[in-house]
Design an enzyme around this catalytic site. Sequence first.
Site, short mmCIF file in Angstrom:
data_model
loop_
_atom_site.label_atom_id
_atom_site.label_comp_id
_atom_site.label_asym_id
_atom_site.label_seq_id
_atom_site.Cartn_x
_atom_site.Cartn_y
_atom_site.Cartn_z
N ASP A 135 -0.95 -1.58 -1.90
CA ASP A 135 0.55 -2.52 -1.41
C ASP A 135 0.35 -3.85 -1.81
O ASP A 135 -0.70 -5.33 -1.92
CB ASP A 135 0.88 -2.37 -0.38
CG ASP A 135 -0.16 -2.84 1.05
OD1 ASP A 135 -1.25 -2.78 0.55
OD2 ASP A 135 -0.56 -2.61 2.07
N HIS A 185 0.38 2.85 11.41
CA HIS A 185 0.68 2.66 9.83
C HIS A 185 -0.93 2.43 8.64
O HIS A 185 -1.53 2.02 8.79
CB HIS A 185 1.56 1.43 9.31
CG HIS A 185 1.01 0.34 9.16
ND1 HIS A 185 1.10 -1.31 9.11
CD2 HIS A 185 -0.50 -0.50 8.98
CE1 HIS A 185 0.97 -2.34 9.45
NE2 HIS A 185 -0.31 -1.65 8.82
C1 F6R Z 1 -3.55 -3.50 3.71
C2 F6R Z 1 -2.50 -2.15 4.72
C3 F6R Z 1 -2.74 -2.13 6.11
C4 F6R Z 1 -4.05 -3.01 6.37
C5 F6R Z 1 -3.14 -2.73 8.48
C6 F6R Z 1 -5.02 -3.49 8.53
O1 F6R Z 1 -3.63 -3.29 2.36
O2 F6R Z 1 -2.82 -1.44 3.03
O3 F6R Z 1 -1.89 -1.03 6.21
O4 F6R Z 1 -5.17 -2.20 6.29
O5 F6R Z 1 -2.25 -3.15 8.85
O6 F6R Z 1 -4.94 -4.43 8.70
P1 F6R Z 1 -6.30 -5.70 9.22
O7 F6R Z 1 -7.48 -5.15 8.62
O8 F6R Z 1 -6.09 -6.94 8.81
O9 F6R Z 1 -6.87 -5.57 10.35
#
Ligand code: F6R
Length: 262
Positions: A82, A153
């Site tokens: 993304d 998500h």
């Molecule tokens: C990032 C993505 C998001 C993150 C999720 C967790 O490319 O697709 O789905 O994986 O928001 O983010 P962190 O790892 O920062 O807690």
Amino acid sequence: MKNLLLEFLCGRVIPIKIVILRDYESLSRQAAMLVAKTVRSNPAAVLGLATGSTPLGLYRDLTEMVQQGFVKFGRVTTFNLDEYYPITRENPQSYYQFMQRHFWEPAGISAARAHSLKGDSDDAAEECLHYEQRIRQAGGIDLQVLGIGINGHIGFNEPGERLQAETHLVSLSGETIAANSRFFEKAADVPGMALTMGVGTIMKARRILLLASGGHKAAAIRETVRGPLTTAVPASLLQAHPRVTVMVDREAGRYLAGRCAP
Ligand code: F6R
């Protein structure tokens, strides 16, 4: 209609493989091992990659493995999950810059092989179609690495009544904007939209590795692995995928029974 789809998916559920690691360091090491093994057995593998805090240790450990000559990424192709929208590639907060800094450059992945959605594209719909095409042309994704939001998500597929299958433009939820504001000066600077692979794009990957660390992810992990398949927790749909590994540290896995791997 929605219920029929969920019934159909539920009938195909295969238990997700769960690996609970002691802490973030062991989680990152195990995840790096899995990715490195995939690339060692197929040096031209197609990898789907995530940004965010969770995979930072994975990218650091993979970079170390490259420096030690254990694995080479010169022939892999990568597709990022993304990107914010709108955002330019030069913006230090863009996922493009994140990947460049933390993985593509240190791992020796050339620009021609590192694909990501263009957050400054004039035509978001066209950019999304083109991205799907490029994934298909590359032969599909062999291993997709995912993080998970506290709301369940994956990519930027936010909980809701409906999910979109293919890569698309999405409005970010207030929860996600608040969670991601830590990377920006203030919450108002977080772009309100993003381009993201759809749940269908993710589900087409031949293998999926979902990583989570910390107690704030524990409820989302429990719902992903043990909860019903529901669009209210997008990650729960992974239960319908035949080859998913969920790697968590003790905190993120605290609602799952099981002993820690060393
Ligand atoms: C990032 C993505 C998001 C993150 C999720 C967790 O490319 O697709 O789905 O994986 O928001 O983010 P962190 O790892 O920062 O807690």
